[in-house]
Design a protein around this motif. Structure first.
Motif, PDB file in Angstrom:
ATOM      1  N   ASN A  37      -7.764  16.564  33.278  1.00  0.00           N
ATOM      2  CA  ASN A  37      -7.889  15.850  34.544  1.00  0.00           C
ATOM      3  C   ASN A  37      -9.120  14.949  34.488  1.00  0.00           C
ATOM      4  OD1 ASN A  37     -10.163  17.463  35.105  1.00  0.00           O
ATOM      5  ND2 ASN A  37      -9.019  18.865  36.412  1.00  0.00           N
ATOM      6  N   ALA A  38      -9.414  14.263  35.576  1.00  0.00           N
ATOM      7  CA  ALA A  38     -10.528  13.302  35.597  1.00  0.00           C
ATOM      8  C   ALA A  38     -11.885  13.974  35.397  1.00  0.00           C
ATOM      9  CB  ALA A  38     -10.516  12.521  36.901  1.00  0.00           C
ATOM     10  N   LEU A  39     -11.963  15.271  35.645  1.00  0.00           N
ATOM     11  CA  LEU A  39     -13.212  16.002  35.458  1.00  0.00           C
ATOM     12  C   LEU A  39     -13.367  16.524  34.030  1.00  0.00           C
ATOM     13  CD1 LEU A  39     -13.265  18.027  38.799  1.00  0.00           C
ATOM     14  CD2 LEU A  39     -14.491  15.902  38.256  1.00  0.00           C
ATOM     15  N   GLY A  40     -12.383  16.253  33.181  1.00  0.00           N
ATOM     16  CA  GLY A  40     -12.435  16.703  31.803  1.00  0.00           C
ATOM     17  C   GLY A  40     -11.975  18.133  31.621  1.00  0.00           C
ATOM     18  N   GLU A  41     -11.340  18.692  32.655  1.00  0.00           N
ATOM     19  CA  GLU A  41     -10.831  20.064  32.566  1.00  0.00           C
ATOM     20  C   GLU A  41      -9.386  20.035  32.064  1.00  0.00           C
ATOM     21  OE1 GLU A  41     -11.187  20.747  36.708  1.00  0.00           O
ATOM     22  OE2 GLU A  41     -13.252  21.474  36.572  1.00  0.00           O
ATOM     23  N   VAL A  42      -9.031  21.029  31.268  1.00  0.00           N
ATOM     24  CA  VAL A  42      -7.657  21.127  30.765  1.00  0.00           C
ATOM     25  C   VAL A  42      -6.747  21.444  31.946  1.00  0.00           C
ATOM     26  CG1 VAL A  42      -6.091  22.356  29.218  1.00  0.00           C
ATOM     27  CG2 VAL A  42      -8.458  21.934  28.518  1.00  0.00           C
ATOM     28  N   ASP A  43      -5.726  20.614  32.150  1.00  0.00           N
ATOM     29  CA  ASP A  43      -4.778  20.902  33.230  1.00  0.00           C
ATOM     30  C   ASP A  43      -3.345  21.090  32.708  1.00  0.00           C
ATOM     31  OD1 ASP A  43      -4.084  18.255  32.754  1.00  0.00           O
ATOM     32  OD2 ASP A  43      -4.601  17.539  34.752  1.00  0.00           O
ATOM     33  N   ILE A  78     -11.856   5.599  18.080  1.00  0.00           N
ATOM     34  CA  ILE A  78     -12.920   6.582  18.319  1.00  0.00           C
ATOM     35  C   ILE A  78     -12.583   7.455  19.531  1.00  0.00           C
ATOM     36  CG2 ILE A  78     -15.349   6.844  18.992  1.00  0.00           C
ATOM     37  CD1 ILE A  78     -15.858   4.267  17.246  1.00  0.00           C
ATOM     38  N   THR A  79     -12.044   6.858  20.576  1.00  0.00           N
ATOM     39  CA  THR A  79     -11.675   7.610  21.783  1.00  0.00           C
ATOM     40  C   THR A  79     -10.607   8.650  21.458  1.00  0.00           C
ATOM     41  OG1 THR A  79     -12.241   5.726  23.192  1.00  0.00           O
ATOM     42  CG2 THR A  79     -10.801   7.418  24.143  1.00  0.00           C
ATOM     43  N   PHE A  80      -9.558   8.246  20.721  1.00  0.00           N
ATOM     44  CA  PHE A  80      -8.513   9.198  20.337  1.00  0.00           C
ATOM     45  C   PHE A  80      -9.084  10.316  19.475  1.00  0.00           C
ATOM     46  CE2 PHE A  80      -5.168   5.768  21.005  1.00  0.00           C
ATOM     47  CZ  PHE A  80      -4.714   6.331  22.184  1.00  0.00           C
ATOM     48  N   PHE A 116     -16.822  12.243  29.992  1.00  0.00           N
ATOM     49  CA  PHE A 116     -16.003  11.576  28.986  1.00  0.00           C
ATOM     50  C   PHE A 116     -15.236  10.379  29.547  1.00  0.00           C
ATOM     51  CE2 PHE A 116     -12.212  10.839  26.449  1.00  0.00           C
ATOM     52  CZ  PHE A 116     -12.811  10.614  25.216  1.00  0.00           C
ATOM     53  N   LEU A 117     -14.538  10.555  30.643  1.00  0.00           N
ATOM     54  CA  LEU A 117     -13.714   9.478  31.198  1.00  0.00           C
ATOM     55  C   LEU A 117     -14.546   8.251  31.594  1.00  0.00           C
ATOM     56  CD1 LEU A 117     -10.886   8.500  31.923  1.00  0.00           C
ATOM     57  CD2 LEU A 117     -11.166   9.599  34.161  1.00  0.00           C
ATOM     58  N   PRO A 118     -15.642   8.413  32.360  1.00  0.00           N
ATOM     59  CA  PRO A 118     -16.427   7.213  32.692  1.00  0.00           C
ATOM     60  C   PRO A 118     -17.003   6.512  31.456  1.00  0.00           C
ATOM     61  CG  PRO A 118     -17.202   9.116  33.962  1.00  0.00           C
ATOM     62  CD  PRO A 118     -16.135   9.600  33.043  1.00  0.00           C
ATOM     63  N   ILE A 119     -17.431   7.292  30.480  1.00  0.00           N
ATOM     64  CA  ILE A 119     -17.986   6.689  29.259  1.00  0.00           C
ATOM     65  C   ILE A 119     -16.894   5.968  28.481  1.00  0.00           C
ATOM     66  CG2 ILE A 119     -19.007   7.220  27.004  1.00  0.00           C
ATOM     67  CD1 ILE A 119     -20.677   9.383  28.486  1.00  0.00           C
ATOM     68  N   ALA A 120     -15.708   6.563  28.395  1.00  0.00           N
ATOM     69  CA  ALA A 120     -14.586   5.928  27.689  1.00  0.00           C
ATOM     70  C   ALA A 120     -14.202   4.615  28.368  1.00  0.00           C
ATOM     71  CB  ALA A 120     -13.392   6.871  27.624  1.00  0.00           C
ATOM     72  N   ILE A 121     -14.146   4.614  29.677  1.00  0.00           N
ATOM     73  CA  ILE A 121     -13.795   3.391  30.419  1.00  0.00           C
ATOM     74  C   ILE A 121     -14.865   2.329  30.229  1.00  0.00           C
ATOM     75  CG2 ILE A 121     -13.490   2.436  32.744  1.00  0.00           C
ATOM     76  CD1 ILE A 121     -12.082   5.125  33.456  1.00  0.00           C
ATOM     77  N   LEU A 122     -16.129   2.720  30.366  1.00  0.00           N
ATOM     78  CA  LEU A 122     -17.223   1.757  30.171  1.00  0.00           C
ATOM     79  C   LEU A 122     -17.249   1.196  28.755  1.00  0.00           C
ATOM     80  CD1 LEU A 122     -20.296   3.208  32.088  1.00  0.00           C
ATOM     81  CD2 LEU A 122     -19.140   1.026  32.483  1.00  0.00           C
ATOM     82  N   SER A 123     -16.980   2.056  27.775  1.00  0.00           N
ATOM     83  CA  SER A 123     -17.031   1.595  26.386  1.00  0.00           C
ATOM     84  C   SER A 123     -15.961   0.539  26.105  1.00  0.00           C
ATOM     85  CB  SER A 123     -16.912   2.763  25.411  1.00  0.00           C
ATOM     86  OG  SER A 123     -15.618   3.314  25.446  1.00  0.00           O
ATOM     87  N   ALA A 124     -14.876   0.559  26.869  1.00  0.00           N
ATOM     88  CA  ALA A 124     -13.840  -0.467  26.705  1.00  0.00           C
ATOM     89  C   ALA A 124     -14.165  -1.711  27.533  1.00  0.00           C
ATOM     90  CB  ALA A 124     -12.478   0.085  27.095  1.00  0.00           C
ATOM     91  N   PHE A 125     -14.691  -1.528  28.742  1.00  0.00           N
ATOM     92  CA  PHE A 125     -14.926  -2.668  29.620  1.00  0.00           C
ATOM     93  C   PHE A 125     -16.164  -3.486  29.249  1.00  0.00           C
ATOM     94  CE2 PHE A 125     -11.947  -0.699  32.678  1.00  0.00           C
ATOM     95  CZ  PHE A 125     -11.154  -1.810  32.886  1.00  0.00           C
ATOM     96  N   ILE A 126     -17.182  -2.866  28.691  1.00  0.00           N
ATOM     97  CA  ILE A 126     -18.402  -3.607  28.339  1.00  0.00           C
ATOM     98  C   ILE A 126     -18.109  -4.725  27.337  1.00  0.00           C
ATOM     99  CG2 ILE A 126     -20.647  -3.411  27.183  1.00  0.00           C
ATOM    100  CD1 ILE A 126     -21.023  -0.780  28.782  1.00  0.00           C
TER     101      ILE A 126
END
Length: 168
Positions: free
Chosen positions: A52-58, A121-123, A145-155
């Motif tokens: 999920n968005a919090l990085g927890e296994v769902d 790298i994300t995968f 993880f999710l915010p960093i992954a999104i930022l790493s693509a958008f920057i």
């Protein structure tokens, strides 16, 4: 841009930054394959399959689902490598002309190169996280993880747009 003007095909050598990104991205990718093969027989039948968005296994799924990451990674790498080869096919503003085409192509090609390797790298990081959780190792990424992954693509995208805006 008028339809009568064809975009020039320009041979532009790969830059040091493109080589650097490729070495990093493909090294991560190959390392993840070795990591997965090495740990395959130790993995339980069920592994984390979704977060999920919090990085927890769902959702938990078969360990075969882990093969999705290297398969999709390879597909993205091949597709984006092709896009890198033909920067004249990318989308550009109307001010593209024969004088500034090389500059536009280089910025666009570098962007595709960076995004390709960021995807790899994300995968890889998601694969490592899934294997680590399945094997009972410490959960490393969590909510960041999710915010960093999104930022790493958008920057790189934002920086590429800024660089393109400066081209006259």
């Amino acid at each position: 841009m008028s339809n009568s003007w064809k975009r020039p095909k320009i041979k532009i050598l790969k830059t040091k930054s493109e080589w650097f990104w490729d070495i990093i991205g493909y090294s991560f990718y190959l390392g993840s394959l070795i990591f997965l093969i090495y740990n395959w027989n130790r993995l339980p039948d069920e592994v984390p399959a979704h977060y999920n968005a919090l990085g927890e296994v769902d959702r938990w799924g078969s360990k075969m689902e882990l093969l999705i990451f290297p398969i999709v990674g390879a597909f993205i790498a091949v597709l984006m490598q092709l896009l890198e080869k033909f920067p004249e096919s990318h989308n550009y503003p109307e001010r593209l002309n024969k004088k500034n085409a090389k500059e536009f192509y280089l910025i666009s090609r570098k962007l595709v190169n960076q995004l390709k390797n960021i995807c790899l790298i994300t995968f890889v990081l998601i694969l490592i996280e899934s294997v680590s959780i399945a094997l009972g190792w410490e959960n490393r990424f969590g909510v960041w993880f999710l915010p960093i992954a999104i930022l790493s693509a958008f920057i790189p995208i934002i920086l590429g747009i800024i660089k393109q805006k400066k081209i006259r």
